[in-house]
Design a protein around this motif. Structure first.
Motif, PDB file in Angstrom:
ATOM      1  N   LEU A 142       0.817  -1.191   0.000  1.00  0.00           N
ATOM      2  CA  LEU A 142       0.000   0.000   0.000  1.00  0.00           C
ATOM      3  C   LEU A 142       0.860   1.253   0.000  1.00  0.00           C
ATOM      4  O   LEU A 142       1.965   1.274   0.534  1.00  0.00           O
ATOM      5  CB  LEU A 142      -0.900   0.003   1.241  1.00  0.00           C
ATOM      6  CG  LEU A 142      -1.734  -1.270   1.362  1.00  0.00           C
ATOM      7  CD1 LEU A 142      -2.398  -1.324   2.707  1.00  0.00           C
ATOM      8  CD2 LEU A 142      -2.758  -1.346   0.257  1.00  0.00           C
ATOM      9  N   THR A 143       0.351   2.311  -0.632  1.00  0.00           N
ATOM     10  CA  THR A 143       1.097   3.554  -0.724  1.00  0.00           C
ATOM     11  C   THR A 143       0.313   4.667  -0.052  1.00  0.00           C
ATOM     12  O   THR A 143      -0.845   4.908  -0.373  1.00  0.00           O
ATOM     13  CB  THR A 143       1.341   3.926  -2.200  1.00  0.00           C
ATOM     14  OG1 THR A 143       2.050   2.858  -2.815  1.00  0.00           O
ATOM     15  CG2 THR A 143       2.159   5.203  -2.309  1.00  0.00           C
ATOM     16  N   LEU A 144       0.960   5.372   0.878  1.00  0.00           N
ATOM     17  CA  LEU A 144       0.355   6.492   1.568  1.00  0.00           C
ATOM     18  C   LEU A 144       1.272   7.699   1.465  1.00  0.00           C
ATOM     19  O   LEU A 144       2.457   7.581   1.151  1.00  0.00           O
ATOM     20  CB  LEU A 144       0.134   6.162   3.050  1.00  0.00           C
ATOM     21  CG  LEU A 144      -0.768   4.976   3.353  1.00  0.00           C
ATOM     22  CD1 LEU A 144      -0.782   4.719   4.847  1.00  0.00           C
ATOM     23  CD2 LEU A 144      -2.170   5.226   2.862  1.00  0.00           C
ATOM     24  N   THR A 145       0.724   8.889   1.743  1.00  0.00           N
ATOM     25  CA  THR A 145       1.550  10.092   1.729  1.00  0.00           C
ATOM     26  C   THR A 145       2.644   9.999   2.786  1.00  0.00           C
ATOM     27  O   THR A 145       3.802  10.316   2.539  1.00  0.00           O
ATOM     28  CB  THR A 145       0.672  11.325   2.008  1.00  0.00           C
ATOM     29  OG1 THR A 145      -0.360  11.366   1.022  1.00  0.00           O
ATOM     30  CG2 THR A 145       1.489  12.593   1.920  1.00  0.00           C
ATOM     31  N   ASP A 146       2.291   9.560   3.988  1.00  0.00           N
ATOM     32  CA  ASP A 146       3.257   9.374   5.062  1.00  0.00           C
ATOM     33  C   ASP A 146       3.341   7.885   5.344  1.00  0.00           C
ATOM     34  O   ASP A 146       2.495   7.321   6.019  1.00  0.00           O
ATOM     35  CB  ASP A 146       2.821  10.145   6.314  1.00  0.00           C
ATOM     36  CG  ASP A 146       3.705   9.854   7.516  1.00  0.00           C
ATOM     37  OD1 ASP A 146       4.782   9.254   7.319  1.00  0.00           O
ATOM     38  OD2 ASP A 146       3.332  10.245   8.626  1.00  0.00           O
ATOM     39  N   THR A 147       4.386   7.229   4.807  1.00  0.00           N
ATOM     40  CA  THR A 147       4.461   5.777   4.919  1.00  0.00           C
ATOM     41  C   THR A 147       5.387   5.318   6.025  1.00  0.00           C
ATOM     42  O   THR A 147       5.448   4.125   6.304  1.00  0.00           O
ATOM     43  CB  THR A 147       4.973   5.171   3.602  1.00  0.00           C
ATOM     44  OG1 THR A 147       6.273   5.713   3.320  1.00  0.00           O
ATOM     45  CG2 THR A 147       4.042   5.503   2.455  1.00  0.00           C
ATOM     46  N   SER A 148       6.116   6.226   6.666  1.00  0.00           N
ATOM     47  CA  SER A 148       7.183   5.792   7.566  1.00  0.00           C
ATOM     48  C   SER A 148       6.668   4.978   8.740  1.00  0.00           C
ATOM     49  O   SER A 148       7.413   4.198   9.312  1.00  0.00           O
ATOM     50  CB  SER A 148       7.965   7.011   8.075  1.00  0.00           C
ATOM     51  OG  SER A 148       7.103   7.945   8.673  1.00  0.00           O
ATOM     52  N   GLY A 149       5.405   5.155   9.118  1.00  0.00           N
ATOM     53  CA  GLY A 149       4.881   4.387  10.223  1.00  0.00           C
ATOM     54  C   GLY A 149       4.110   3.152   9.800  1.00  0.00           C
ATOM     55  O   GLY A 149       3.667   2.384  10.638  1.00  0.00           O
ATOM     56  N   PHE A 150       3.950   2.963   8.490  1.00  0.00           N
ATOM     57  CA  PHE A 150       3.115   1.857   8.033  1.00  0.00           C
ATOM     58  C   PHE A 150       3.852   0.964   7.039  1.00  0.00           C
ATOM     59  O   PHE A 150       3.246   0.315   6.205  1.00  0.00           O
ATOM     60  CB  PHE A 150       1.832   2.405   7.394  1.00  0.00           C
ATOM     61  CG  PHE A 150       0.700   1.419   7.391  1.00  0.00           C
ATOM     62  CD1 PHE A 150       0.111   1.030   8.582  1.00  0.00           C
ATOM     63  CD2 PHE A 150       0.223   0.875   6.217  1.00  0.00           C
ATOM     64  CE1 PHE A 150      -0.931   0.114   8.589  1.00  0.00           C
ATOM     65  CE2 PHE A 150      -0.822  -0.037   6.206  1.00  0.00           C
ATOM     66  CZ  PHE A 150      -1.397  -0.419   7.402  1.00  0.00           C
ATOM     67  N   ILE A 151       5.169   0.982   7.104  1.00  0.00           N
ATOM     68  CA  ILE A 151       5.937   0.097   6.250  1.00  0.00           C
ATOM     69  C   ILE A 151       6.438  -1.069   7.079  1.00  0.00           C
ATOM     70  O   ILE A 151       6.320  -1.083   8.302  1.00  0.00           O
ATOM     71  CB  ILE A 151       7.112   0.835   5.592  1.00  0.00           C
ATOM     72  CG1 ILE A 151       8.084   1.328   6.667  1.00  0.00           C
ATOM     73  CG2 ILE A 151       6.631   1.968   4.718  1.00  0.00           C
ATOM     74  CD1 ILE A 151       9.331   1.947   6.103  1.00  0.00           C
ATOM     75  N   GLY A 152       7.042  -2.029   6.418  1.00  0.00           N
ATOM     76  CA  GLY A 152       7.563  -3.194   7.114  1.00  0.00           C
ATOM     77  C   GLY A 152       7.270  -4.448   6.331  1.00  0.00           C
ATOM     78  O   GLY A 152       6.214  -4.573   5.716  1.00  0.00           O
ATOM     79  N   SER A 153       8.229  -5.356   6.335  1.00  0.00           N
ATOM     80  CA  SER A 153       8.076  -6.601   5.592  1.00  0.00           C
ATOM     81  C   SER A 153       7.953  -7.810   6.511  1.00  0.00           C
ATOM     82  O   SER A 153       8.099  -8.941   6.065  1.00  0.00           O
ATOM     83  CB  SER A 153       9.275  -6.789   4.651  1.00  0.00           C
ATOM     84  OG  SER A 153      10.498  -6.663   5.359  1.00  0.00           O
ATOM     85  N   SER A 154       7.689  -7.567   7.786  1.00  0.00           N
ATOM     86  CA  SER A 154       7.507  -8.681   8.713  1.00  0.00           C
ATOM     87  C   SER A 154       6.241  -9.445   8.347  1.00  0.00           C
ATOM     88  O   SER A 154       5.324  -8.899   7.720  1.00  0.00           O
ATOM     89  CB  SER A 154       7.398  -8.162  10.147  1.00  0.00           C
ATOM     90  OG  SER A 154       6.249  -7.352  10.295  1.00  0.00           O
ATOM     91  N   PRO A 155       6.161 -10.735   8.731  1.00  0.00           N
ATOM     92  CA  PRO A 155       4.941 -11.506   8.436  1.00  0.00           C
ATOM     93  C   PRO A 155       3.678 -10.838   8.975  1.00  0.00           C
ATOM     94  O   PRO A 155       2.632 -10.883   8.327  1.00  0.00           O
ATOM     95  CB  PRO A 155       5.206 -12.846   9.122  1.00  0.00           C
ATOM     96  CG  PRO A 155       6.704 -12.973   9.146  1.00  0.00           C
ATOM     97  CD  PRO A 155       7.212 -11.580   9.341  1.00  0.00           C
ATOM     98  N   ALA A 156       3.778 -10.214  10.156  1.00  0.00           N
ATOM     99  CA  ALA A 156       2.599  -9.565  10.740  1.00  0.00           C
ATOM    100  C   ALA A 156       2.093  -8.439   9.845  1.00  0.00           C
ATOM    101  O   ALA A 156       0.886  -8.299   9.608  1.00  0.00           O
ATOM    102  CB  ALA A 156       2.932  -9.022  12.130  1.00  0.00           C
ATOM    103  N   LEU A 188      -2.970   5.288  10.591  1.00  0.00           N
ATOM    104  CA  LEU A 188      -2.357   5.013   9.289  1.00  0.00           C
ATOM    105  C   LEU A 188      -3.013   3.808   8.625  1.00  0.00           C
ATOM    106  O   LEU A 188      -3.189   3.770   7.407  1.00  0.00           O
ATOM    107  CB  LEU A 188      -0.862   4.778   9.444  1.00  0.00           C
ATOM    108  CG  LEU A 188       0.001   6.028   9.628  1.00  0.00           C
ATOM    109  CD1 LEU A 188       1.439   5.638   9.919  1.00  0.00           C
ATOM    110  CD2 LEU A 188      -0.071   6.928   8.408  1.00  0.00           C
ATOM    111  N   CYS A 189      -3.381   2.819   9.435  1.00  0.00           N
ATOM    112  CA  CYS A 189      -4.093   1.660   8.904  1.00  0.00           C
ATOM    113  C   CYS A 189      -5.445   2.093   8.333  1.00  0.00           C
ATOM    114  O   CYS A 189      -5.837   1.665   7.237  1.00  0.00           O
ATOM    115  CB  CYS A 189      -4.274   0.618  10.008  1.00  0.00           C
ATOM    116  SG  CYS A 189      -5.130  -0.887   9.486  1.00  0.00           S
ATOM    117  N   ALA A 190      -6.152   2.958   9.066  1.00  0.00           N
ATOM    118  CA  ALA A 190      -7.438   3.465   8.573  1.00  0.00           C
ATOM    119  C   ALA A 190      -7.250   4.246   7.275  1.00  0.00           C
ATOM    120  O   ALA A 190      -8.053   4.132   6.339  1.00  0.00           O
ATOM    121  CB  ALA A 190      -8.093   4.346   9.640  1.00  0.00           C
TER     122      ALA A 190
END
Length: 473
Positions: A144-158, A188-190
């Motif tokens: 997913l792409t957001l304007t502010d992604t720094s808090g919603f990135i990550g490649s962990s399984p979760a 950010l999820c919302a």
């Protein structure tokens, strides 16, 4: 009515209960839709192949076949068909399965005419926006792409599971209920749900139910009319009306007062809002996403949250994991935040020293992503650039727990817990403050732990502590 019906695409209703067939058909026909009805899966499949309907209303419990299996066959034949699953109140999990399998929306019995027609109209509206060729609809990307992604990135399984869930449900009207500790990125999820939905061009309105005094919250959600109460000097549209055509995000939903919970339930059932002081309700088209840092089911058990509202909202649950459970995401988030903050401050940072990476990976991060972002912001603001070294980190970061530089404000020194007679003679506000301070002292100044003991949200304590500081204490 006939002219309108002639240009509308056909709708197929697959429902085995005769009385419900008659009711649903009557509602749709009165609204000008052409409706064909089937009472079994076999009959429904036959009519589907001959009619090529735009929308299928599909009961998931049929006498001759499982509704989910039939839905998969229908989508295999015509992937662009919008299927609205219908299920009984006790089978919400089946509806969630249907959403993940490709349903556009679902209805939980019993539902009213407005909700029924809104589901059909939304499905048709989205269909009208699709490309006019015969290519299958491309599903939303799982990244997913957001304007502010720094808090919603990550490649962990979760996080991969969360991205996948959002990609599955974003384009539906289903209510999303986000849970997780403070600072995990629930808003950010919302935003991700909104940004990947058909409503992405509409408004995203966020309202923190725990940050607004309860006597003003109804006005903030539903609006008010001029003169409806002291201080209402003009008409004000509430958040629900402002979100018309988009998404309304209700954060800290479990902090909402019981009386307002009743009105929210009615709003969900009727899709209408009635501002304070208004004589007529207004219809709006809003998708609800809500969040809480508490256990919502526990709030139901304690009587703090209506059970019927809980089941109405808790349709597609998404749990945001704490940062400590997101293996490897800490450095990924930190690097993205370093680039963004450095760009905002006009400074050049090359990255993190290996010793810093090791420390950031080992810390427990009780404040989750929010705490990590604050640490990186602190580094960028207070240092000229280059490689981030241990000396650049806020003091005390290497210690167990949170960082003093970004921790919650320290409460005033608290006395030992008072016996009941020690409270006599104090105002209610004074007694409340003494209780809060004593609880904070007992738990080492930890706001989240004190909030759990006092059965309030952490934000409630933060607000009270801030108000004490503003009063000059």
């Amino acid at each position: 009515m006939k002219a309108a019906s002639a240009v509308r695409p056909p709708i197929l209703l697959i429902e085995d209960t005769l009385s419900l067939q008659l009711v649903y058909r009557s509602v749709l026909s009165s609204a000008g839709f052409r409706v064909s009805v089937a009472g079994t899966a076999a009959e429904g499949l036959t009519q589907f192949q001959s009619l090529n309907p735009a929308v299928v209303l599909l009961d998931l419990v049929l006498p001759d076949r499982d509704g989910l299996a039939l839905m998969q066959d229908l989508l295999a034949l015509q992937p662009e068909t919008s299927i609205i699953a219908i299920t009984a109140n006790g089978s919400v999990n089946r509806a969630v399965e249907a959403m993940r399998a490709g349903a556009h929306d679902f209805l939980v019995k019993p539902f009213d005419d407005n909700r029924f027609l809104s589901a059909v109209q939304n499905a048709l509206a989205e269909r009208a926006q699709r490309p006019k060729d015969n290519a299958p609809v491309v599903p939303p990307p799982e990244r997913l792409t957001l304007t502010d992604t720094s808090g919603f990135i990550g490649s962990s399984p979760a996080m991969e599971r969360i991205h996948s869930t959002i990609a599955s449900v974003a384009r539906s009207m289903a209510t999303v209920f986000i849970t997780g500790e403070s600072g995990t990125g629930k808003e950010l999820c919302a935003l991700a749900v909104h940004a990947n939905s058909a409503r992405a061009n509409g408004p995203f309105i966020a309202l923190n139910c725990g940050a607004i005094p309860q006597d003003l919250l109804e006005s903030e959600v539903f609006g008010h009319m001029k003169g409806s109460f002291t201080g209402a000097i003009s008409d004000k549209p509430g958040a629900a009306a402002a979100a018309d055509g988009g998404t309304l995000f209700l954060d800290e939903i479990c902090e909402m007062a019981p009386a307002l919970q009743t009105k929210l339930l009615r709003f969900l059932q009727t899709s209408t809002v009635q501002p304070v002081g208004a004589t007529r309700p207004k219809k709006v088209n809003v998708r609800i996403v809500c969040a809480t840092n508490r256990d919502p089911l526990d709030a139901v058990r304690r009587g703090h949250f209506r059970e019927d509202l809980y089941y109405r909202l808790f349709v597609v649950p998404i749990h945001m994991p704490p940062l400590r459970d997101r293996n490897g995401d800490v450095i990924e988030i930190a690097e993205a935040a370093l680039r963004r903050f450095a760009d905002e401050e006009g400074r050049l940072f090359l990255g993190f020293d290996p010793a810093v990476q090791d420390l950031l990976s080992r810390l427990p991060w009780p404040g989750n992503v929010r705490q990590l972002l604050n640490v990186i912001r602190n580094v960028v603001v207070l240092n000229p650039g280059g490689w981030v070294t241990l000396e650049m980190l806020p003091p005390g970061l290497s210690e167990e727990g949170s960082t003093p530089a970004i921790a919650a404000p320290s409460p005033a020194p608290a006395a030992d817990p008072l016996p009941l007679d020690g409270l006599v003679g104090m105002t209610l506000a004074e007694a409340e403050r003494r209780l809060i301070e004593a609880t904070l002292a007992q738990h080492g100044g930890s706001v989240p732990r004190a909030a759990r003991v006092l059965d309030v949200s952490p934000s409630t304590l933060y607000r009270k502590m801030e108000s004490w500081r503003k009063d000059g204490d």
